[in-house]
Design a protein around this motif. Sequence first.
Motif, PDB file in Angstrom:
ATOM      1  N   THR A  12      -6.765   5.753   3.031  1.00 49.80           N
ATOM      2  CA  THR A  12      -5.685   6.525   3.841  1.00 49.80           C
ATOM      3  C   THR A  12      -6.034   6.735   5.187  1.00 49.80           C
ATOM      4  OG1 THR A  12      -5.848   7.941   1.594  1.00 49.80           O
ATOM      5  CG2 THR A  12      -4.766   8.926   3.373  1.00 49.80           C
ATOM      6  N   VAL A  13      -7.285   6.807   5.784  1.00 52.47           N
ATOM      7  CA  VAL A  13      -7.438   7.128   7.210  1.00 52.47           C
ATOM      8  C   VAL A  13      -6.926   5.614   7.845  1.00 52.47           C
ATOM      9  CG1 VAL A  13      -8.961   7.138   9.230  1.00 52.47           C
ATOM     10  CG2 VAL A  13      -9.211   8.310   7.151  1.00 52.47           C
ATOM     11  N   ILE A  14      -6.880   4.417   7.475  1.00 50.27           N
ATOM     12  CA  ILE A  14      -6.537   3.481   7.976  1.00 50.27           C
ATOM     13  C   ILE A  14      -4.960   3.557   7.988  1.00 50.27           C
ATOM     14  CG2 ILE A  14      -6.247   0.741   7.762  1.00 50.27           C
ATOM     15  CD1 ILE A  14      -9.152   1.753   8.870  1.00 50.27           C
ATOM     16  N   GLU A  15      -4.383   3.616   7.022  1.00 47.77           N
ATOM     17  CA  GLU A  15      -2.888   3.562   6.410  1.00 47.77           C
ATOM     18  C   GLU A  15      -2.428   4.823   7.645  1.00 47.77           C
ATOM     19  OE1 GLU A  15      -2.457   4.631   2.332  1.00 47.77           O
ATOM     20  OE2 GLU A  15      -2.613   2.509   1.909  1.00 47.77           O
ATOM     21  N   ALA A  16      -2.883   5.954   7.459  1.00 45.22           N
ATOM     22  CA  ALA A  16      -2.304   6.971   8.520  1.00 45.22           C
ATOM     23  C   ALA A  16      -2.332   6.628  10.115  1.00 45.22           C
ATOM     24  CB  ALA A  16      -2.972   8.127   8.211  1.00 45.22           C
ATOM     25  N   GLY A  17      -3.682   5.965  10.516  1.00 45.12           N
ATOM     26  CA  GLY A  17      -3.818   5.441  11.566  1.00 45.12           C
ATOM     27  C   GLY A  17      -2.800   4.590  12.144  1.00 45.12           C
ATOM     28  N   ARG A  23       2.405   1.026  13.964  1.00 49.22           N
ATOM     29  CA  ARG A  23       2.323  -0.403  13.302  1.00 49.22           C
ATOM     30  C   ARG A  23       2.416  -0.539  11.919  1.00 49.22           C
ATOM     31  NH1 ARG A  23      -0.914  -3.886  16.292  1.00 49.22           N
ATOM     32  NH2 ARG A  23       0.259  -5.346  14.847  1.00 49.22           N
ATOM     33  N   GLU A  24       3.673  -0.068  11.956  1.00 48.21           N
ATOM     34  CA  GLU A  24       4.091  -0.071  10.320  1.00 48.21           C
ATOM     35  C   GLU A  24       4.182  -1.691   9.833  1.00 48.21           C
ATOM     36  OE1 GLU A  24       5.184   1.781   6.849  1.00 48.21           O
ATOM     37  OE2 GLU A  24       5.001   2.720   8.817  1.00 48.21           O
ATOM     38  N   ASP A  25       4.472  -2.551  10.837  1.00 50.43           N
ATOM     39  CA  ASP A  25       4.462  -4.080  10.207  1.00 50.43           C
ATOM     40  C   ASP A  25       3.075  -4.257   9.623  1.00 50.43           C
ATOM     41  OD1 ASP A  25       3.470  -3.466  13.006  1.00 50.43           O
ATOM     42  OD2 ASP A  25       3.655  -5.711  13.582  1.00 50.43           O
ATOM     43  N   LYS A  26       2.090  -3.760  10.661  1.00 47.46           N
ATOM     44  CA  LYS A  26       0.803  -4.096  10.238  1.00 47.46           C
ATOM     45  C   LYS A  26       0.159  -3.728   9.144  1.00 47.46           C
ATOM     46  CE  LYS A  26      -3.807  -5.287  11.127  1.00 47.46           C
ATOM     47  NZ  LYS A  26      -4.317  -6.632  11.145  1.00 47.46           N
ATOM     48  N   LEU A  27       0.716  -2.399   8.850  1.00 46.75           N
ATOM     49  CA  LEU A  27       0.309  -1.569   7.622  1.00 46.75           C
ATOM     50  C   LEU A  27       1.011  -2.380   6.158  1.00 46.75           C
ATOM     51  CD1 LEU A  27      -0.586   0.660   5.721  1.00 46.75           C
ATOM     52  CD2 LEU A  27       1.417   2.155   6.686  1.00 46.75           C
ATOM     53  N   ARG A  28       2.407  -2.844   6.538  1.00 42.08           N
ATOM     54  CA  ARG A  28       2.844  -3.561   5.246  1.00 42.08           C
ATOM     55  C   ARG A  28       2.059  -4.665   5.127  1.00 42.08           C
ATOM     56  NH1 ARG A  28       7.841  -2.231   5.980  1.00 42.08           N
ATOM     57  NH2 ARG A  28       8.181  -3.352   8.070  1.00 42.08           N
ATOM     58  N   GLU A  32       0.015  -5.657   1.552  1.00 47.60           N
ATOM     59  CA  GLU A  32       0.012  -6.769   0.911  1.00 47.60           C
ATOM     60  C   GLU A  32      -1.246  -7.658   0.740  1.00 47.60           C
ATOM     61  OE1 GLU A  32       3.237  -9.062   2.521  1.00 47.60           O
ATOM     62  OE2 GLU A  32       4.645  -7.246   1.961  1.00 47.60           O
ATOM     63  N   ALA A  33      -1.726  -7.804   1.507  1.00 45.04           N
ATOM     64  CA  ALA A  33      -2.928  -8.900   1.654  1.00 45.04           C
ATOM     65  C   ALA A  33      -4.261  -7.914   0.716  1.00 45.04           C
ATOM     66  CB  ALA A  33      -3.741  -8.944   3.017  1.00 45.04           C
ATOM     67  N   ARG A  34      -4.137  -6.633   0.631  1.00 45.31           N
ATOM     68  CA  ARG A  34      -5.185  -6.017  -0.114  1.00 45.31           C
ATOM     69  C   ARG A  34      -4.987  -5.676  -1.311  1.00 45.31           C
ATOM     70  NH1 ARG A  34      -9.575  -4.190   3.403  1.00 45.31           N
ATOM     71  NH2 ARG A  34      -9.581  -5.884   5.056  1.00 45.31           N
ATOM     72  N   GLY A  35      -3.688  -5.710  -1.641  1.00 46.92           N
ATOM     73  CA  GLY A  35      -3.279  -5.082  -2.834  1.00 46.92           C
ATOM     74  C   GLY A  35      -2.911  -3.650  -3.136  1.00 46.92           C
ATOM     75  N   TRP A  36      -2.803  -2.997  -1.893  1.00 48.77           N
ATOM     76  CA  TRP A  36      -2.694  -1.485  -1.826  1.00 48.77           C
ATOM     77  C   TRP A  36      -1.118  -1.298  -2.003  1.00 48.77           C
ATOM     78  CZ3 TRP A  36      -5.345  -0.708   3.565  1.00 48.77           C
ATOM     79  CH2 TRP A  36      -6.657  -1.003   3.504  1.00 48.77           C
ATOM     80  N   PRO A  37      -0.885  -0.134  -2.880  1.00 46.49           N
ATOM     81  CA  PRO A  37       0.223   0.226  -3.098  1.00 46.49           C
ATOM     82  C   PRO A  37       1.117   0.696  -1.595  1.00 46.49           C
ATOM     83  CG  PRO A  37      -0.971   2.087  -3.827  1.00 46.49           C
ATOM     84  CD  PRO A  37      -1.980   0.750  -3.441  1.00 46.49           C
ATOM     85  N   TYR A  38       2.223  -0.140  -1.168  1.00 39.25           N
ATOM     86  CA  TYR A  38       2.816   0.558   0.138  1.00 39.25           C
ATOM     87  C   TYR A  38       4.020   1.390  -0.127  1.00 39.25           C
ATOM     88  CZ  TYR A  38       5.783  -0.051   4.226  1.00 39.25           C
ATOM     89  OH  TYR A  38       6.319  -0.075   5.239  1.00 39.25           O
ATOM     90  N   GLN A  39       3.804   2.360   0.865  1.00 36.40           N
ATOM     91  CA  GLN A  39       4.793   3.586   0.812  1.00 36.40           C
ATOM     92  C   GLN A  39       5.596   3.097   1.997  1.00 36.40           C
ATOM     93  OE1 GLN A  39       5.476   5.801  -1.737  1.00 36.40           O
ATOM     94  NE2 GLN A  39       3.745   4.961  -2.733  1.00 36.40           N
ATOM     95  N   PRO A  40       7.025   3.493   1.974  1.00 34.58           N
ATOM     96  CA  PRO A  40       7.795   3.375   3.178  1.00 34.58           C
ATOM     97  C   PRO A  40       7.611   4.377   3.955  1.00 34.58           C
ATOM     98  CG  PRO A  40       9.025   3.585   1.142  1.00 34.58           C
ATOM     99  CD  PRO A  40       7.768   3.382   0.806  1.00 34.58           C
ATOM    100  N   ALA A  67      -7.031   4.014  13.422  1.00 31.34           N
ATOM    101  CA  ALA A  67      -5.943   3.149  14.166  1.00 31.34           C
ATOM    102  C   ALA A  67      -6.812   1.981  14.870  1.00 31.34           C
ATOM    103  CB  ALA A  67      -5.109   3.913  15.339  1.00 31.34           C
ATOM    104  N   PHE A  68      -8.136   2.366  15.512  1.00 31.40           N
ATOM    105  CA  PHE A  68      -8.850   1.077  16.175  1.00 31.40           C
ATOM    106  C   PHE A  68      -9.158   0.172  15.185  1.00 31.40           C
ATOM    107  CE2 PHE A  68     -13.335  -0.181  16.662  1.00 31.40           C
ATOM    108  CZ  PHE A  68     -12.989  -0.801  17.887  1.00 31.40           C
ATOM    109  N   PHE A  69     -10.088   0.883  13.940  1.00 35.42           N
ATOM    110  CA  PHE A  69     -10.356  -0.336  13.022  1.00 35.42           C
ATOM    111  C   PHE A  69      -9.110  -1.127  12.466  1.00 35.42           C
ATOM    112  CE2 PHE A  69     -13.617   3.123  11.944  1.00 35.42           C
ATOM    113  CZ  PHE A  69     -14.437   2.459  12.792  1.00 35.42           C
ATOM    114  N   ALA A  70      -8.035  -0.625  12.402  1.00 30.83           N
ATOM    115  CA  ALA A  70      -6.991  -1.388  11.910  1.00 30.83           C
ATOM    116  C   ALA A  70      -6.187  -2.454  12.739  1.00 30.83           C
ATOM    117  CB  ALA A  70      -5.870  -0.493  11.700  1.00 30.83           C
TER     118      ALA A  70
END
Length: 175
Positions: A12-17, A23-28, A32-40, A67-70
């Motif tokens: 959750t911290v990574i997604e929010a960061g 960086r919505e592109d990086k989150l998406r 996908e790569a990790r199999g996490w559910p993606y919320q628009p 944000a740094f880790f991501a």
Amino acid sequence: FIPEKMSNFGRTVIEAGLRLAGREDKLRSLSEARGWPYQPPPAQGMSMRRIGSVPTNADGLDFNWGAFFATGDTRYVRANYATFATLANRPDIDPDDILTMVEFLKTKTNPQGLRATILKYSEGDRMPLITAATALWGLRGNLSNHPPVVATMKRLAEQNRQTKATAIWKRLVSQ
């Protein structure tokens, strides 16, 4: 920088960061790569505070770390350092008090000493002091696993070598 396995809170911290860093592109792609559910992202017009600015509370520090880790972008590390340095460099702040608070965060011992330290300061300075100590604790804790944090902190110490913040930092890392 993102570990393969992490708790739901860490995710959750990574997604929010990422989202708050714009960086919505990086989150998406990460989802996908990790199999996490993606919320628009939230609907247009909703205000979301962008991170990378100097945090004023522990949530802001966590979002910057996420944000740094991501992204690997050290501006988030520098922002967390600024949270600590801004308070540490004030003439009315005792460096030993910040180190006492970091020691408590690390060991969870001596709550009486922590309480006495906090009560030395006005109500308006207590939460910033706690946040500054938390920032310092996080910076110290992330040195061993993240070379960019090491390089950033060395650069900041060199650029700010005559400050109280650098003196506190050097004392902490030499322990």
